[in-house]
Write a protein that holds these residues in place. Structure first.
Motif, PDB file in Angstrom:
ATOM      1  N   ARG A  64       0.822  -1.210   0.000  1.00  0.00           N
ATOM      2  CA  ARG A  64       0.000   0.000   0.000  1.00  0.00           C
ATOM      3  C   ARG A  64       0.862   1.267   0.000  1.00  0.00           C
ATOM      4  N   ILE A  65       2.069   1.175   0.496  1.00  0.00           N
ATOM      5  CA  ILE A  65       2.973   2.332   0.498  1.00  0.00           C
ATOM      6  C   ILE A  65       3.282   2.751  -0.933  1.00  0.00           C
ATOM      7  N   VAL A  66       3.413   1.790  -1.835  1.00  0.00           N
ATOM      8  CA  VAL A  66       3.716   2.080  -3.242  1.00  0.00           C
ATOM      9  C   VAL A  66       2.444   2.311  -4.046  1.00  0.00           C
ATOM     10  N   THR A  67       1.442   1.449  -3.896  1.00  0.00           N
ATOM     11  CA  THR A  67       0.243   1.540  -4.731  1.00  0.00           C
ATOM     12  C   THR A  67      -0.550   2.806  -4.485  1.00  0.00           C
ATOM     13  N   SER A  68      -0.487   3.324  -3.291  1.00  0.00           N
ATOM     14  CA  SER A  68      -1.253   4.547  -2.989  1.00  0.00           C
ATOM     15  C   SER A  68      -0.761   5.742  -3.805  1.00  0.00           C
ATOM     16  N   GLY A  69       0.469   5.703  -4.244  1.00  0.00           N
ATOM     17  CA  GLY A  69       1.011   6.784  -5.055  1.00  0.00           C
ATOM     18  C   GLY A  69       0.411   6.860  -6.453  1.00  0.00           C
ATOM     19  N   PHE A  70      -0.276   5.805  -6.873  1.00  0.00           N
ATOM     20  CA  PHE A  70      -0.869   5.765  -8.204  1.00  0.00           C
ATOM     21  C   PHE A  70      -2.382   5.959  -8.181  1.00  0.00           C
ATOM     22  N   LEU A  71      -2.975   6.030  -6.997  1.00  0.00           N
ATOM     23  CA  LEU A  71      -4.425   6.181  -6.880  1.00  0.00           C
ATOM     24  C   LEU A  71      -4.827   7.640  -6.971  1.00  0.00           C
TER      25      LEU A  71
END
Length: 75
Positions: A64-71
């Motif tokens: 979630r630390i990485v994926t949240s940057g693309f949301l």
């Protein structure tokens, strides 16, 4: 420069997926629920709220630390 285009393409693709699964704001669907940054989900687990939905997690969801940057929270 190539990395910039890749990041733009990923952002655009994730935005379209959010719109397809989560309505006009993109924050009510599965893509947002599975990728949004939530301290309890990354940590020891618990409940997080946001984007019109409640997220329950057992914790340890480090991605979630990485994926949240693309949301996106909307257009």
């Amino acid at each position: 420069m190539q990395a910039t285009y890749v990041l733009i393409a990923i952002n655009a693709a994730v935005f379209v997926l959010q719109l397809l699964t989560g309505g006009p704001s993109g924050t009510d669907g599965r893509v947002f629920a599975d990728g949004a940054l939530c301290a309890n989900a990354v940590g020891n687990g618990g409940v997080c709220g946001g984007g019109g939905q409640i997220i329950h997690s057992a914790g340890g969801e480090w991605w979630r630390i990485v994926t949240s940057g693309f949301l996106h929270g909307g257009i």
